[in-house]
Design an enzyme around this catalytic site. Structure first.
Site, PDB file in Angstrom:
ATOM      1  N   LYS A   1       0.840  -1.211   0.000  1.00  0.00           N
ATOM      2  CA  LYS A   1       0.000   0.000   0.000  1.00  0.00           C
ATOM      3  C   LYS A   1       0.871   1.255   0.000  1.00  0.00           C
ATOM      4  O   LYS A   1       0.617   2.203  -0.743  1.00  0.00           O
ATOM      5  CB  LYS A   1      -0.896  -0.009   1.249  1.00  0.00           C
ATOM      6  CG  LYS A   1      -1.583   1.314   1.504  1.00  0.00           C
ATOM      7  CD  LYS A   1      -2.168   1.420   2.901  1.00  0.00           C
ATOM      8  CE  LYS A   1      -1.213   1.646   4.029  1.00  0.00           C
ATOM      9  NZ  LYS A   1      -1.148   2.961   4.666  1.00  0.00           N
ATOM     10  N   ASN A   2       1.910   1.259   0.850  1.00  0.00           N
ATOM     11  CA  ASN A   2       2.693   2.488   1.008  1.00  0.00           C
ATOM     12  C   ASN A   2       3.645   2.757  -0.158  1.00  0.00           C
ATOM     13  O   ASN A   2       4.241   3.833  -0.242  1.00  0.00           O
ATOM     14  CB  ASN A   2       3.446   2.482   2.343  1.00  0.00           C
ATOM     15  CG  ASN A   2       2.484   2.679   3.505  1.00  0.00           C
ATOM     16  OD1 ASN A   2       1.314   3.017   3.301  1.00  0.00           O
ATOM     17  ND2 ASN A   2       2.965   2.453   4.715  1.00  0.00           N
TER      18      ASN A   2
ATOM     19  N   CYS B   1      -3.876  13.395  13.691  1.00  0.00           N
ATOM     20  CA  CYS B   1      -3.979  11.992  13.303  1.00  0.00           C
ATOM     21  C   CYS B   1      -3.998  11.178  14.571  1.00  0.00           C
ATOM     22  O   CYS B   1      -3.353  11.524  15.550  1.00  0.00           O
ATOM     23  CB  CYS B   1      -2.784  11.659  12.424  1.00  0.00           C
ATOM     24  SG  CYS B   1      -2.611   9.950  12.060  1.00  0.00           S
TER      25      CYS B   1
ATOM     26  N   ARG C   1       1.497  14.586  13.161  1.00  0.00           N
ATOM     27  CA  ARG C   1       2.175  14.203  11.915  1.00  0.00           C
ATOM     28  C   ARG C   1       2.321  15.458  11.058  1.00  0.00           C
ATOM     29  O   ARG C   1       1.579  15.682  10.118  1.00  0.00           O
ATOM     30  CB  ARG C   1       1.398  13.097  11.191  1.00  0.00           C
ATOM     31  CG  ARG C   1       1.442  11.801  11.968  1.00  0.00           C
ATOM     32  CD  ARG C   1       0.742  10.679  11.256  1.00  0.00           C
ATOM     33  NE  ARG C   1       1.438  10.219  10.078  1.00  0.00           N
ATOM     34  CZ  ARG C   1       0.939   9.313   9.230  1.00  0.00           C
ATOM     35  NH1 ARG C   1      -0.246   8.801   9.453  1.00  0.00           N
ATOM     36  NH2 ARG C   1       1.624   8.935   8.172  1.00  0.00           N
TER      37      ARG C   1
ATOM     38  N   LEU D   1       8.529  19.160   6.681  1.00  0.00           N
ATOM     39  CA  LEU D   1       9.657  18.728   5.831  1.00  0.00           C
ATOM     40  C   LEU D   1       9.254  18.707   4.350  1.00  0.00           C
ATOM     41  O   LEU D   1      10.065  19.027   3.478  1.00  0.00           O
ATOM     42  CB  LEU D   1      10.166  17.351   6.268  1.00  0.00           C
ATOM     43  CG  LEU D   1      10.771  17.311   7.680  1.00  0.00           C
ATOM     44  CD1 LEU D   1      11.065  15.870   8.099  1.00  0.00           C
ATOM     45  CD2 LEU D   1      12.061  18.145   7.747  1.00  0.00           C
TER      46      LEU D   1
ATOM     47  N   ASP E   1       5.278   0.428  11.777  1.00  0.00           N
ATOM     48  CA  ASP E   1       4.005  -0.138  11.308  1.00  0.00           C
ATOM     49  C   ASP E   1       3.803  -1.589  11.749  1.00  0.00           C
ATOM     50  O   ASP E   1       2.756  -2.183  11.478  1.00  0.00           O
ATOM     51  CB  ASP E   1       3.899  -0.029   9.780  1.00  0.00           C
ATOM     52  CG  ASP E   1       3.764   1.416   9.325  1.00  0.00           C
ATOM     53  OD1 ASP E   1       3.449   2.272  10.158  1.00  0.00           O
ATOM     54  OD2 ASP E   1       3.994   1.687   8.133  1.00  0.00           O
TER      55      ASP E   1
ATOM     56  N   ILE F   1       9.487   6.657  16.277  1.00  0.00           N
ATOM     57  CA  ILE F   1       8.929   7.349  15.106  1.00  0.00           C
ATOM     58  C   ILE F   1       7.672   8.117  15.523  1.00  0.00           C
ATOM     59  O   ILE F   1       7.552   9.308  15.246  1.00  0.00           O
ATOM     60  CB  ILE F   1       8.575   6.354  13.969  1.00  0.00           C
ATOM     61  CG1 ILE F   1       9.773   5.458  13.631  1.00  0.00           C
ATOM     62  CG2 ILE F   1       8.079   7.109  12.732  1.00  0.00           C
ATOM     63  CD1 ILE F   1      10.943   6.132  12.965  1.00  0.00           C
TER      64      ILE F   1
ATOM     65  N   ARG G   1      -8.437  -0.151   5.468  1.00  0.00           N
ATOM     66  CA  ARG G   1      -7.671   0.918   4.816  1.00  0.00           C
ATOM     67  C   ARG G   1      -6.376   0.384   4.210  1.00  0.00           C
ATOM     68  O   ARG G   1      -5.889   0.927   3.224  1.00  0.00           O
ATOM     69  CB  ARG G   1      -7.302   2.001   5.826  1.00  0.00           C
ATOM     70  CG  ARG G   1      -8.447   2.866   6.252  1.00  0.00           C
ATOM     71  CD  ARG G   1      -7.957   3.993   7.120  1.00  0.00           C
ATOM     72  NE  ARG G   1      -6.923   4.761   6.411  1.00  0.00           N
ATOM     73  CZ  ARG G   1      -6.263   5.777   6.922  1.00  0.00           C
ATOM     74  NH1 ARG G   1      -6.518   6.178   8.140  1.00  0.00           N
ATOM     75  NH2 ARG G   1      -5.334   6.407   6.223  1.00  0.00           N
TER      76      ARG G   1
HETATM   77  N1  EPU Z   1       7.758  14.235  10.351  1.00  0.00           N
HETATM   78  C1  EPU Z   1       8.039  15.547  10.586  1.00  0.00           C
HETATM   79  N2  EPU Z   1       7.814  16.454   9.595  1.00  0.00           N
HETATM   80  C2  EPU Z   1       7.335  16.104   8.373  1.00  0.00           C
HETATM   81  C3  EPU Z   1       7.054  14.743   8.114  1.00  0.00           C
HETATM   82  C4  EPU Z   1       7.286  13.836   9.136  1.00  0.00           C
HETATM   83  O1  EPU Z   1       8.479  15.908  11.681  1.00  0.00           O
HETATM   84  O2  EPU Z   1       7.165  16.972   7.511  1.00  0.00           O
HETATM   85  C5  EPU Z   1       7.989  13.239  11.402  1.00  0.00           C
HETATM   86  C6  EPU Z   1       6.752  12.427  11.739  1.00  0.00           C
HETATM   87  O3  EPU Z   1       5.923  13.088  12.663  1.00  0.00           O
HETATM   88  C7  EPU Z   1       7.345  11.144  12.277  1.00  0.00           C
HETATM   89  C8  EPU Z   1       8.609  10.979  11.437  1.00  0.00           C
HETATM   90  O4  EPU Z   1       8.886  12.282  10.903  1.00  0.00           O
HETATM   91  O5  EPU Z   1       7.730  11.313  13.619  1.00  0.00           O
HETATM   92  C9  EPU Z   1       8.490  10.001  10.296  1.00  0.00           C
HETATM   93  O6  EPU Z   1       7.290  10.222   9.564  1.00  0.00           O
HETATM   94  P1  EPU Z   1       7.231  10.019   7.997  1.00  0.00           P
HETATM   95  O7  EPU Z   1       7.101  11.342   7.335  1.00  0.00           O
HETATM   96  O8  EPU Z   1       8.357   9.142   7.564  1.00  0.00           O
HETATM   97  O9  EPU Z   1       5.848   9.274   7.838  1.00  0.00           O
HETATM   98  P2  EPU Z   1       4.947   9.337   6.544  1.00  0.00           P
HETATM   99  O10 EPU Z   1       5.820   9.438   5.368  1.00  0.00           O
HETATM  100  O11 EPU Z   1       3.883  10.368   6.732  1.00  0.00           O
HETATM  101  C10 EPU Z   1       4.878   6.776   6.055  1.00  0.00           C
HETATM  102  C11 EPU Z   1       3.848   5.694   6.044  1.00  0.00           C
HETATM  103  C12 EPU Z   1       3.392   5.391   7.468  1.00  0.00           C
HETATM  104  C13 EPU Z   1       4.615   4.975   8.269  1.00  0.00           C
HETATM  105  C14 EPU Z   1       5.680   6.075   8.222  1.00  0.00           C
HETATM  106  C15 EPU Z   1       6.962   5.714   8.937  1.00  0.00           C
HETATM  107  C16 EPU Z   1       2.763   5.975   3.910  1.00  0.00           C
HETATM  108  C17 EPU Z   1       1.521   6.287   3.165  1.00  0.00           C
HETATM  109  N3  EPU Z   1       2.703   6.095   5.232  1.00  0.00           N
HETATM  110  O12 EPU Z   1       4.228   7.933   6.605  1.00  0.00           O
HETATM  111  O13 EPU Z   1       2.506   4.282   7.353  1.00  0.00           O
HETATM  112  O14 EPU Z   1       4.241   4.738   9.605  1.00  0.00           O
HETATM  113  O15 EPU Z   1       5.999   6.378   6.846  1.00  0.00           O
HETATM  114  O16 EPU Z   1       7.523   4.579   8.381  1.00  0.00           O
HETATM  115  O17 EPU Z   1       3.751   5.611   3.331  1.00  0.00           O
HETATM  116  C18 EPU Z   1       0.723   2.894   7.969  1.00  0.00           C
HETATM  117  O18 EPU Z   1       0.845   2.323   6.864  1.00  0.00           O
HETATM  118  O19 EPU Z   1       0.007   2.422   8.888  1.00  0.00           O
HETATM  119  C19 EPU Z   1       1.438   4.138   8.209  1.00  0.00           C
HETATM  120  C20 EPU Z   1       1.096   5.003   9.170  1.00  0.00           C
END
Ligand code: EPU
Length: 421
Positions: A22-23, A116, A121, A125, A307, A329, A399
């Protein structure tokens, strides 16, 4: 709303096929907006988040069609540039249309994702990276408006307090494929899903190197064409099924599970007492259910994935001794803990950690899921518990898991969905 009825199950036996990730699918679907031609993506899982992304792309003028397990995506000529709140609020990954829209059309309007259930979240960045490429960002009525005549490559530092960001790396990488000159993202997320997105962009004609490492280099090109791509196997689904086999006991083979994406999980299950071996494109997991406690710390890839934290916590509730879970995380991602406690688990929260004392048995109870991975943890706990468990909140499971209950049932688990009309 559907519920799942779970009975004590195990040992499990047989083999199941893992679905596409999915991701990986979500940002790759968004990346299709970077071209005017049709792309065909194979192995896209039929889950609600994918349907939400399809709705967003349709709202942006694209045609999205399922054909024999493949998704064909053709961006429209009159592509829109707005991803509305109704859809973005359902799924934070909607934010990954920002980079492609900006790069292709010079502007994007995407509703700001709100809070969330798994904790804060932010998307700072994503915005920092796009601004570094030359985008001007403004907020209007809860929407992010990004504009740029041309994007220009540069070196971007993309780490936050919790390390690199998966989707921010993806968003900036997608935007940089059509920028003038060279972009370097450092530290870039190394998750296999980011590398899969890079492989898709390369198939579209993008010039990218270093994906899968903390330093990704992108040389901008003038245009991208449509491409055909097969999504990588879902390591989180595979890990969930592996934990199920370890926890419920048995001998199962998970076809398509990629050992190279699951190193930390294999190591943790092995330490706990399960036997995991890679053979013929499958991972075989054997367990006599007699597991011992292990400690995990969630970290960016190749560390233990956040995850799979909830599912592993469920396993620890029945493992001998004390296990320590530390979330590096999402420090607040513990919504499954009170529900596991209702089933008799002994878990104490200490800030971003949970201390789990193994108990002799769990007892079935009505429980409620409030997030995707937490719902998978409650499924596993329900299958290990005495009596029956009724899980509400199954829409969270839907989901991100494609036919999870059918796959578990195929291995002998006693699980059934009760549909409400
Ligand atoms: N973060 C920031 N600023 C940003 C973005 C992220 O501080 O602009 C922080 C987040 O709050 C978190 C850390 O950085 O503490 C990592 O978050 P990341 O941005 O890597 O998460 P994401 O890209 O939004 C994806 C997956 C998540 C998974 C995370 C971590 C998808 C669609 N989602 O989210 O998947 O937990 O990476 O591996 O790819 C799930 O599938 O259940 C899920 C939540």
């Amino acid at each position: 709303m559907d519920t799942l009825v779970l009975e004590r199950s195990g040992p499990l036996a047989g083999r199941v096929q893992v679905s596409g990730a999915k991701n990986a699918a979500l940002p790759i679907m968004a990346a299709c907006l970077l071209s005017e031609e049709e792309s065909v993506i194979e192995g896209v899982p039929r889950v609600t988040d994918v349907s939400t992304m399809a709705e967003i792309l349709r709202g942006l003028g694209a045609t999205v069609a399922w054909q024999d397990g493949r998704v064909g995506i053709r961006p429209g000529h009159e592509t829109g540039w707005t991803a509305p709140y109704e859809l973005v609020s359902q799924m934070r990954a909607s934010v990954c249309v920002l980079g492609p829209l900006l790069a292709k059309h010079g502007r994007a309007r995407v509703s700001m994702p709100g809070g969330c259930i798994i904790g804060p979240r932010p998307i700072d960045l994503h915005l920092k990276g796009l601004q570094a490429l030359g985008a001007v960002i403004a907020m209007d009525h809860g929407d992010i408006i990004a504009q740029a005549e041309r994007l220009t490559g540069t070196t971007i530092h993309l780490a936050g307090a919790f390390g690199s960001s998966v989707l921010a790396t993806g968003n900036v990488m997608m935007a940089a494929t059509l920028a003038d000159g060279t972009t370097v993202i450092e530290p870039a997320a190394c998750e296999p899903e980011v590398a899969d997105l890079a492989d898709f962009l390369i198939a579209m004609g993008g010039r990218i190197s270093g994906h899968g490492t903390p330093r990704i280099t992108i040389e901008g090109v003038l245009r991208l064409h449509g491409a055909r791509h097969r999504i990588i196997p879902d390591r989180i689904e595979a890990g969930t099924l592996m934990i199920a086999a370890a926890m419920l006991g048995g001998d199962v083979a998970i076809d398509g599970a990629a050992a190279e994406h699951l190193g930390a999980v294999i190591d943790t299950l092995t330490q706990a007492g399960a036997a995991v071996e890679a053979l013929n494109g499958a991972l075989r997991v054997r367990s006599d259910r007699n597991l011992k406690g292990v400690d995990i710390t969630t970290l960016p890839f190749p560390g233990f994935p956040t995850d799979l934290q909830a599912q592993m916590t469920a396993m620890m509730t029945l493992s001998r001794g004390v296990s320590l879970v530390t979330e590096k995380i999402y420090p607040e991602r513990f919504m499954h803990v009170p529900e596991l406690r209702r089933m008799g688990a002994s878990i104490t929260r200490e800030g971003p950690s949970a201390i789990v004392k193994g108990v002799e048995g769990l007892s079935g109870a009505p429980v409620k899921a409030t997030d995707l991975r937490g719902s998978a943890a409650l499924v596993l706990a329900g299958l290990a518990a005495e009596n029956h468990t009724v899980l509400q909140g199954v829409e969270h499971l839907d989901r991100g898991y494609e036919h999870l209950e059918a796959k578990l049932a195929q291995m002998g688990a006693v699980i059934r969905r009760e549909r409400t009309i």
